[in-house]
Design a protein around this motif. Structure first.
Motif, PDB file in Angstrom:
ATOM      1  N   THR A   1      65.807 -96.970  31.571  1.00 48.88           N
ATOM      2  CA  THR A   1      65.601 -97.257  32.763  1.00 48.88           C
ATOM      3  C   THR A   1      64.122 -97.399  32.845  1.00 48.88           C
ATOM      4  O   THR A   1      63.239 -96.488  32.250  1.00 48.88           O
ATOM      5  N   GLN A   2      63.394 -98.406  33.424  1.00 46.54           N
ATOM      6  CA  GLN A   2      62.088 -98.840  33.709  1.00 46.54           C
ATOM      7  C   GLN A   2      61.602 -98.795  35.201  1.00 46.54           C
ATOM      8  O   GLN A   2      60.460 -98.132  35.636  1.00 46.54           O
ATOM      9  N   LYS A   3      62.295 -99.346  36.196  1.00 47.20           N
ATOM     10  CA  LYS A   3      61.872 -99.559  37.349  1.00 47.20           C
ATOM     11  C   LYS A   3      63.010 -99.432  38.413  1.00 47.20           C
ATOM     12  O   LYS A   3      63.989-100.006  38.225  1.00 47.20           O
TER      13      LYS A   3
ATOM     14  N   ALA B   1      70.015 -92.302  40.761  1.00 47.62           N
ATOM     15  CA  ALA B   1      68.764 -92.399  39.984  1.00 47.62           C
ATOM     16  C   ALA B   1      67.911 -91.158  39.872  1.00 47.62           C
ATOM     17  O   ALA B   1      67.954 -90.557  40.902  1.00 47.62           O
ATOM     18  N   GLU B   2      67.425 -90.739  38.723  1.00 50.24           N
ATOM     19  CA  GLU B   2      66.785 -89.396  38.764  1.00 50.24           C
ATOM     20  C   GLU B   2      65.288 -89.607  38.412  1.00 50.24           C
ATOM     21  O   GLU B   2      64.924 -90.480  37.671  1.00 50.24           O
TER      22      GLU B   2
ATOM     23  N   ALA C   1      68.699-102.616  46.282  1.00 49.55           N
ATOM     24  CA  ALA C   1      68.016-102.111  45.216  1.00 49.55           C
ATOM     25  C   ALA C   1      67.572-102.836  44.024  1.00 49.55           C
ATOM     26  O   ALA C   1      68.628-103.538  43.466  1.00 49.55           O
ATOM     27  N   ASN C   2      66.390-102.991  43.606  1.00 45.08           N
ATOM     28  CA  ASN C   2      65.963-103.836  42.577  1.00 45.08           C
ATOM     29  C   ASN C   2      65.839-102.798  41.308  1.00 45.08           C
ATOM     30  O   ASN C   2      65.109-101.828  41.241  1.00 45.08           O
ATOM     31  N   LEU C   3      66.366-103.080  40.377  1.00 41.30           N
ATOM     32  CA  LEU C   3      66.239-102.399  38.901  1.00 41.30           C
ATOM     33  C   LEU C   3      65.989-102.896  37.996  1.00 41.30           C
ATOM     34  O   LEU C   3      66.289-104.300  37.636  1.00 41.30           O
TER      35      LEU C   3
ATOM     36  N   GLU D   1      66.057-107.687  34.796  1.00 37.18           N
ATOM     37  CA  GLU D   1      66.049-107.326  36.268  1.00 37.18           C
ATOM     38  C   GLU D   1      67.733-107.325  37.100  1.00 37.18           C
ATOM     39  O   GLU D   1      68.367-108.475  36.659  1.00 37.18           O
ATOM     40  N   TYR D   2      67.988-106.347  37.615  1.00 40.45           N
ATOM     41  CA  TYR D   2      69.356-106.384  38.125  1.00 40.45           C
ATOM     42  C   TYR D   2      69.173-105.894  39.598  1.00 40.45           C
ATOM     43  O   TYR D   2      68.153-105.544  40.060  1.00 40.45           O
ATOM     44  N   VAL D   3      70.085-106.643  40.551  1.00 41.65           N
ATOM     45  CA  VAL D   3      69.953-106.251  41.860  1.00 41.65           C
ATOM     46  C   VAL D   3      71.259-105.752  42.269  1.00 41.65           C
ATOM     47  O   VAL D   3      72.297-106.069  41.802  1.00 41.65           O
ATOM     48  N   PHE D   4      71.043-104.576  43.114  1.00 33.89           N
ATOM     49  CA  PHE D   4      72.276-103.936  43.598  1.00 33.89           C
ATOM     50  C   PHE D   4      72.473-104.135  45.092  1.00 33.89           C
ATOM     51  O   PHE D   4      71.281-103.569  45.728  1.00 33.89           O
ATOM     52  N   THR D   5      73.357-104.877  45.598  1.00 36.32           N
ATOM     53  CA  THR D   5      73.565-105.248  47.208  1.00 36.32           C
ATOM     54  C   THR D   5      74.411-104.026  47.718  1.00 36.32           C
ATOM     55  O   THR D   5      75.636-103.950  47.334  1.00 36.32           O
TER      56      THR D   5
END
Length: 208
Positions: free
Chosen positions: A42-44, A117-118, A76-78, A158-162
């Protein structure tokens, strides 16, 4: 005793791991991305839309009321590094042939999902941030040439969680979108249970 973010302890430090829940059957598919070699890291994380843009209601030639209840469009942008190919396909709903080729097309449909997320506070107290329901998507992929004169440094994808509203039998969580809990206690267990975690022990945050 339940804790809360304060002026002096409200800064979040780090993004240690991501608990992923995929609702593809009667029991959620569950895995953790936590920086183990070959299993992704995990980064951001950035969550947007947590407050609704107020809408003004005029009366008697004044702004009489502000409609402000609820949330905006929560996303959420991961940024995740080196997520295994097989797990990414599950997250994004991509079909895979028997000989291992991933396919994207008109039948591609990401499953309902949730994540926790932790992070932690400056004193090491763990913080759990969850988007309770939604779907993952990844907009793009690609490749870059490697400069032989520079050390290779991989970049995260980069992933987006809607997000969508959670419909649950749990009266505390039903109708909500995002949850945050501080500390390793019954509240943490409640959050994991609501998302369908059925293992006998819940992973504890490492001591700082």
């Amino acid at each position: 005793m339940a804790q809360s973010l304060t002026l002096h302890s409200g800064i979040l430090y780090g993004f240690e791991r991501l608990h992923v829940f995929l609702y593809t059957g009667s029991t959620p598919e569950y895995f953790v991305i936590e920086g183990k070699a070959g299993e992704g890291g995990t980064q951001k994380l950035e969550i947007e839309g947590l407050s609704k843009e107020p809408t003004t209601v005029a009366a008697s030639d004044i702004t009489y009321y502000l409609a402000r209840k609820g949330v905006g469009k929560v996303t959420a942008n991961l940024t995740l590094l080196d997520v295994p190919f097989e797990r990414e396909n599950l997250m994004l709903g991509r079909k895979t042939t028997t000989d291992g080729t991933s396919l994207i097309g008109k039948e591609t449909e990401a499953p309902e999902a949730a994540f926790i997320a932790e992070s932690h506070l400056d004193d090491g107290t763990p913080v759990y941030i969850s988007v309770l329901r939604g779907v993952f998507r990844r907009e793009k992929t690609g490749a870059d040439s490697i400069d032989p004169d520079e050390e290779f440094k991989p970049e995260g994808a980069e992933y987006v969680f809607t997000a969508q509203t959670l419909i649950s039998d749990d009266k505390d969580f039903n109708g909500n979108t995002v949850a945050t809990h501080i500390g390793d206690d019954a509240g943490k267990e409640h959050l994991f249970t609501v998302l369908g975690f059925e293992k006998p022990t819940i992973p504890a945050a490492p001591a700082k």
